[in-house]
Design a protein around this motif. Structure first.
Motif, PDB file in Angstrom:
ATOM      1  N   GLY A   1     -15.780  -4.038  58.888  1.00 30.28           N
ATOM      2  CA  GLY A   1     -16.752  -4.585  58.471  1.00 30.28           C
ATOM      3  C   GLY A   1     -16.625  -3.509  56.668  1.00 30.28           C
ATOM      4  O   GLY A   1     -15.201  -3.115  56.354  1.00 30.28           O
ATOM      5  N   GLU A   2     -17.394  -3.850  55.845  1.00 27.23           N
ATOM      6  CA  GLU A   2     -17.055  -2.894  53.938  1.00 27.23           C
ATOM      7  C   GLU A   2     -18.456  -2.434  53.660  1.00 27.23           C
ATOM      8  O   GLU A   2     -19.381  -2.848  53.689  1.00 27.23           O
ATOM      9  CB  GLU A   2     -15.786  -4.585  53.694  1.00 27.23           C
ATOM     10  N   ILE A   3     -18.179  -1.761  52.833  1.00 29.78           N
ATOM     11  CA  ILE A   3     -19.597  -1.622  52.064  1.00 29.78           C
ATOM     12  C   ILE A   3     -19.404  -1.923  50.526  1.00 29.78           C
ATOM     13  O   ILE A   3     -18.174  -1.428  50.368  1.00 29.78           O
ATOM     14  CB  ILE A   3     -19.579   0.175  52.305  1.00 29.78           C
ATOM     15  N   HIS A   4     -19.681  -2.698  49.810  1.00 31.41           N
ATOM     16  CA  HIS A   4     -19.599  -3.003  48.760  1.00 31.41           C
ATOM     17  C   HIS A   4     -19.692  -2.000  47.767  1.00 31.41           C
ATOM     18  O   HIS A   4     -20.879  -1.132  47.988  1.00 31.41           O
ATOM     19  CB  HIS A   4     -19.736  -3.820  48.546  1.00 31.41           C
ATOM     20  N   LEU A   5     -19.273  -1.248  46.785  1.00 30.56           N
ATOM     21  CA  LEU A   5     -19.543  -0.517  46.046  1.00 30.56           C
ATOM     22  C   LEU A   5     -19.884  -1.066  44.170  1.00 30.56           C
ATOM     23  O   LEU A   5     -18.860  -2.004  43.929  1.00 30.56           O
ATOM     24  CB  LEU A   5     -18.816   0.709  45.979  1.00 30.56           C
ATOM     25  N   ARG A   6     -21.355  -0.579  43.972  1.00 31.65           N
ATOM     26  CA  ARG A   6     -21.922  -1.405  43.191  1.00 31.65           C
ATOM     27  C   ARG A   6     -21.277  -0.709  41.632  1.00 31.65           C
ATOM     28  O   ARG A   6     -20.463  -0.255  41.508  1.00 31.65           O
ATOM     29  CB  ARG A   6     -23.160  -0.925  42.315  1.00 31.65           C
ATOM     30  N   ALA A   7     -20.822  -1.625  40.487  1.00 32.14           N
ATOM     31  CA  ALA A   7     -19.836  -1.390  39.097  1.00 32.14           C
ATOM     32  C   ALA A   7     -20.559  -0.281  38.906  1.00 32.14           C
ATOM     33  O   ALA A   7     -19.733   0.848  38.118  1.00 32.14           O
ATOM     34  CB  ALA A   7     -19.886  -2.569  38.876  1.00 32.14           C
ATOM     35  N   ASP A   8     -21.574   0.348  39.217  1.00 35.19           N
ATOM     36  CA  ASP A   8     -22.993   1.448  37.554  1.00 35.19           C
ATOM     37  C   ASP A   8     -23.114   2.736  38.615  1.00 35.19           C
ATOM     38  O   ASP A   8     -23.746   3.101  38.335  1.00 35.19           O
ATOM     39  CB  ASP A   8     -24.102   0.546  37.513  1.00 35.19           C
ATOM     40  N   LEU A   9     -21.912   2.396  40.080  1.00 31.02           N
ATOM     41  CA  LEU A   9     -22.198   4.220  40.376  1.00 31.02           C
ATOM     42  C   LEU A   9     -21.461   4.981  39.456  1.00 31.02           C
ATOM     43  O   LEU A   9     -20.789   4.947  38.911  1.00 31.02           O
ATOM     44  CB  LEU A   9     -21.482   3.995  42.070  1.00 31.02           C
ATOM     45  N   MET A  10     -22.429   6.053  39.458  1.00 27.13           N
ATOM     46  CA  MET A  10     -22.374   7.375  39.732  1.00 27.13           C
ATOM     47  C   MET A  10     -21.200   7.859  40.338  1.00 27.13           C
ATOM     48  O   MET A  10     -20.915   7.629  41.542  1.00 27.13           O
ATOM     49  CB  MET A  10     -23.230   8.864  39.194  1.00 27.13           C
ATOM     50  N   THR A  11     -19.734   8.292  39.495  1.00 31.45           N
ATOM     51  CA  THR A  11     -18.984   9.179  39.785  1.00 31.45           C
ATOM     52  C   THR A  11     -19.252  10.855  40.594  1.00 31.45           C
ATOM     53  O   THR A  11     -20.378  11.328  40.819  1.00 31.45           O
ATOM     54  CB  THR A  11     -18.111  10.021  39.072  1.00 31.45           C
ATOM     55  N   SER A  12     -19.013  10.721  41.473  1.00 31.43           N
ATOM     56  CA  SER A  12     -19.128  12.073  42.306  1.00 31.43           C
ATOM     57  C   SER A  12     -18.757  13.563  41.527  1.00 31.43           C
ATOM     58  O   SER A  12     -18.103  13.238  40.776  1.00 31.43           O
ATOM     59  CB  SER A  12     -18.577  12.782  43.764  1.00 31.43           C
ATOM     60  N   SER A  13     -19.725  14.744  41.091  1.00 37.62           N
ATOM     61  CA  SER A  13     -19.287  15.441  40.635  1.00 37.62           C
ATOM     62  C   SER A  13     -19.787  17.177  41.174  1.00 37.62           C
ATOM     63  O   SER A  13     -20.373  17.217  42.463  1.00 37.62           O
ATOM     64  CB  SER A  13     -20.306  15.669  39.278  1.00 37.62           C
ATOM     65  N   ALA A  14     -18.936  17.686  40.644  1.00 36.14           N
ATOM     66  CA  ALA A  14     -19.189  19.014  41.540  1.00 36.14           C
ATOM     67  C   ALA A  14     -19.117  20.052  39.758  1.00 36.14           C
ATOM     68  O   ALA A  14     -17.650  21.090  39.537  1.00 36.14           O
ATOM     69  CB  ALA A  14     -17.899  19.586  42.378  1.00 36.14           C
ATOM     70  N   ILE A  15     -20.334  20.618  39.169  1.00 34.62           N
ATOM     71  CA  ILE A  15     -20.123  22.060  38.233  1.00 34.62           C
ATOM     72  C   ILE A  15     -21.012  22.907  38.548  1.00 34.62           C
ATOM     73  O   ILE A  15     -22.125  22.748  38.446  1.00 34.62           O
ATOM     74  CB  ILE A  15     -20.229  20.991  37.476  1.00 34.62           C
ATOM     75  N   ALA A  16     -21.001  23.566  38.119  1.00 38.11           N
ATOM     76  CA  ALA A  16     -21.677  24.809  38.999  1.00 38.11           C
ATOM     77  C   ALA A  16     -22.398  25.265  39.332  1.00 38.11           C
ATOM     78  O   ALA A  16     -22.070  24.772  40.721  1.00 38.11           O
ATOM     79  CB  ALA A  16     -22.494  25.434  36.887  1.00 38.11           C
TER      80      ALA A  16
END
Length: 433
Positions: free
Chosen positions: A372-387
């Protein structure tokens, strides 16, 4: 849950396992000349006319209501004055600031980037030709324009707690959602300073920052399948192309017989574990059960429940960014979860067991594979890691949901942590997230 049928050529979601699909198109490269869109903010005088204007030139492809600036592109614009009468302005100061906001108090607002520039001051001389003469002593009157260009660094170095080294973080994407307390905010502010006896004026405008990255290449066998328009091989045949998680056991009860059954499940995700927004996450699920009736129910494409989970984690109350390195047991982390995309499944042949061996045929009777597959929306936020702020993603396998079957599991069967997701597909490649 609706039944799944393989998508056709005209459908937006591409099925990467079917041989009649075209290979994915490479990301579009951006033209050296960007198309820009202007956004303006004003300060008005008593008659309602703008006397100060801040203009920002955002990327036209991505800017909708707020100017968007893509990593590697400078934040450009201009400050304009239109003064009908003399004004004793001493300096015009501009700053670009990025903040983590987890509450309304100053201690819950941490600045991770602050880039100030002086557009003009009296020491720079003539405001229309800065640096061309001596100190300016007159009032400003008429029209003045100061263009600017500020380059945001791709990374920032923040101090850690005492006894620990500094840490380097990539600038995070702008993040604001009405029902989520934690935010990442970028803002451009221009300040017009005057004498101590007169108040300064400020003019601010929000901007959106978009980091750029792209996943690494898939396995050689997957690349070959794309080139030859053939079906992708599964985890057993292409181990380099898949990340397989440890097996888990699902417990349930058949309603027709009240018989308790167990099934072993093994989930695999396509590598590398970094995916492009607007594309999909190929996945494979192997189910083993020695009860034929239960296996038939669980191996139905409608029964397996695999979802994308987003976690927004942060802790508040810090007076300085240095607190982000404190021992985690001393911090109260808040977490907000969101489950969105649901995997679509279809039955798949288990090629590792396609043999004339009698033993293999016997094993195959108690084993099924779903792809199968999980379709990823084009407006998803990128992963982030800060402080002390994190946006992380995982793929979560929930208990089976099948008619005639009652799950005895009350928690997710497994969670595949995936903290390095998503890069805009329309942007050029840069360092991976």
């Amino acid at each position: 849950m609706p039944a799944y049928s393989p998508p056709s050529h005209s459908q937006a979601m591409r099925n990467p396992f079917l041989p009649d699909q075209s290979p994915p198109s490479p990301p579009r490269t951006r033209s050296p000349t960007r198309s820009l869109r202007a956004f303006t903010s004003h300060l008005l005088n008593k008659s309602g006319k703008p006397w100060a204007t801040l203009s920002l030139l955002g990327d036209a492809e991505h800017s909708k209501t707020v100017p968007v600036f893509v990593e590697g592109s400078p934040v450009t614009g201009e400050v304009r004055l239109d003064l009908e009468s003399g004004d004793a302005i001493h300096a015009v100061l501009l700053s670009l600031r990025g903040q983590i906001i987890t509450g309304a108090t100053p201690s819950e607002m941490v600045t991770f980037v602050d880039l100030p520039i002086t557009l003009w001051s009296r020491s720079m001389g003539d405001p229309r030709k800065p640096g061309g003469g001596g100190k300016w002593s007159q009032k400003l009157r008429g029209e003045y324009v100061w263009p600017f260009s500020i380059s945001l660094p791709p990374t920032v170095t923040l101090p850690a707690a005492v006894g620990r080294a500094e840490e380097v973080f990539r600038l995070p994407q702008t993040f604001f959602e009405r029902h989520t307390r934690g935010q990442i905010e970028y803002e451009v502010t221009v300040r017009f300073t005057r004498t101590k006896l007169r108040s300064d004026h400020r003019l601010s405008a929000p901007i959106n920052y978009m980091p750029v990255s792209r996943p690494g290449p898939p396995s050689r066998l997957r690349q070959l399948a794309y080139q030859q328009h053939t079906a992708l091989l599964g985890p057993d045949s292409d181990p380099e192309g898949w990340h397989t998680l440890p097996s888990v056991t699902a417990w349930g009860k058949l309603l027709s017989t009240s018989r308790t059954v167990e099934a072993k499940c093994r989930l695999s995700l396509a590598t590398p574990l970094c995916y492009t927004r607007g594309s999909s996450i190929p996945c494979a699920l192997v189910i083993e059960c020695n009860d034929p009736q239960a296996l038939t129910l669980l191996a139905s494409p409608e029964s397996a429940v695999l979802r994308l989970r987003r976690s927004v984690r942060f802790h508040g109350g810090e007076k300085t960014v240095a607190h982000h390195g404190d021992v985690t047991t001393k911090l109260v982390w808040k977490e907000e979860l969101d489950h969105s995309e649901l995997a679509s499944w279809w039955p798949a042949a288990d090629r590792a067991l396609e043999t004339d061996s009698t033993d293999a045929i016997a094993i195959h009777a108690y084993r099924r594979m779903l792809k199968g597959e999980i379709h990823l929306r084009a407006d998803l936020m990128t992963s982030s890691a800060i402080a002390h702020f994190r946006i992380e993603y995982s793929v979560v396998l929930f208990p089976f949901d099948a008619p005639g079957y009652e799950s005895l599991d009350h928690e997710p069967l497994l969670s595949a942590d995936n903290k390095h997701l998503y890069a805009p597909a329309t942007l050029p490649p840069r360092s991976s997230l």
